[in-house]
Scaffold this active site. Sequence first.
Site, PDB file in Angstrom:
ATOM      1  CG  HIS A  72      41.375  86.906  -3.813  1.00 40.19           C
ATOM      2  ND1 HIS A  72      41.647  87.709  -4.892  1.00 40.19           N
ATOM      3  CD2 HIS A  72      41.588  87.684  -2.720  1.00 40.19           C
ATOM      4  CE1 HIS A  72      42.022  88.905  -4.477  1.00 40.19           C
ATOM      5  NE2 HIS A  72      42.003  88.914  -3.159  1.00 40.19           N
ATOM      6  CE1 TYR A 203      43.906  85.868 -12.989  1.00 34.86           C
ATOM      7  CE2 TYR A 203      45.667  85.897 -14.611  1.00 34.86           C
ATOM      8  CZ  TYR A 203      45.220  85.635 -13.332  1.00 34.86           C
ATOM      9  OH  TYR A 203      46.104  85.154 -12.396  1.00 34.86           O
ATOM     10  CE1 TYR A 387      45.049  82.100 -11.604  1.00 38.95           C
ATOM     11  CE2 TYR A 387      44.346  81.975  -9.316  1.00 38.95           C
ATOM     12  CZ  TYR A 387      44.893  82.685 -10.369  1.00 38.95           C
ATOM     13  OH  TYR A 387      45.290  83.996 -10.171  1.00 38.95           O
TER      14      TYR A 387
END
Length: 404
Positions: A72, A203, A387
């Site tokens: 991703h 999210y 992240y």
Amino acid sequence: MKTQVAIIGAGPAGLMLSHLLHLEGIDSIIVECRTREEIEGTIRAGVLEQGTVDLMNATGVGTRMMREGHVHHGIELQYNGIRHRVNMYELTEGKTIMVYPQHEIIKDLVARRLKDQGTIYFNVRDVSLHNINTDTPKIQFRKEENSELLEITCDFIAGCDGYHGPSRKMIPDEIRNEKKQIYPFGWLGILAKTPIANPELIYANHDRGFALISTRTPQIQRHYLQVDPNDDIANWSDDRIWSELKTRVETKDGWTLPDGPIIQKNIVSMRSFVCEPMQYGRLFIAGDAAHIVPPTGAKGLNLAMSDVQVLTKGVAAFYHCGDKDKMQRYSDIALRRVWKAQRFSWWMTTMLHRNHNHSPFERGIQVSELAYVTSSRAALTSLSENYTGLPIEWGSMEALHSQV
Ligand code: RFL
Ligand code: PHB
């Protein structure tokens, strides 16, 4: 029995440590209290940082991950019913994340350890640690209930036995400093037989609570809902779960969430936890045995992997160069990255969950934080570099590349 490093626990930390030590020519034995089928079937993490992907590939255990995992390039943040794409690939100059389930990593590592003639005792009982403050520590265990007590003498013990394992508690109370925070949130996680909902993870911050849309395979999806941590899963029918997920993630532009049969559901509570130091005498603790993060930042497994890379460097320096100093610095070096991941996980959790104890002012600040993060390139870059994974001190595994 005798080995150089006795490892307690065949989770990601214990298995990867054993694999890395083997590549360094260092012998280890793993003892694990669950069966091979149990550890290979437990559904947990899904998101791998770039560094974890690189580690798997560099050490020869990434082939299936590269074939079956999904790369991703970003995630989506949603609030007030509107989605905002975070293009991590662009913001970090080429870093990505991989969606590949933890239990598949476990299968890959177990298979490789056994192929390399590694020793793993599954389904053991009564594991205990002894003499950790001497040069000859040992662990004892039984192969099965009521069988004779067996002993492994070793140079070092690696406690990779998760949050509930016995290792951490061997650090004396007066030395062990545990720092924790409990959140008033739980995550209800489901596995469902539905098509992929969205090309990237979503999210979502919603007035009714947080929701996360993730994936496993083209046929099986993984989604989460914020619930009361004390709620009973029996209160959550499949219909209620789908209705709540849809309310929290559907957008004003007509996007809908595909539903289907739910094949697994459970509720987990959330905490942040750090144990300092991560070493006592000849005992080194790594992964969830030493720290827990709330899952919102997708950091737990990745931290387990970075701990054992640092530990391997220390152990290798001891055996190859007689350098004891590097091992003594393991705890300090590992904890620096642990605290950065703790900060990020706490921040993501605080920004995305609906805290019903918050005042209208605090809710206003939360929405404003989301508005800032999704509109500032600086804030988006910070989110993206955390992240996709911060660098690991001593982390480069170049010495191992030639041995794959
Ligand atoms: P583990 O995986 O808990 O493994 C510890 C092993 O030790 C064994 N053990 C013992 N063995 C012998 N004797 C004893 N007395 C023993 N006591 C325990 C256990 O049976 C087990 O096999 O710890 P490790 O290796 O440190 O790995 C940590 C990760 O498992 C954990 O941090 C992640 O699953 C956290 N996590 C996520 N991490 C990510 O990096 N990305 C994610 O997307 C992500 N999502 C998640 C998550 C955790 C979740 N839950 C269930 C809390 C999502 C969820 C819902
Ligand atoms: C998962 O797919 O299990 C997952 C994804 C992202 C997270 C946590 C869990 O932050």
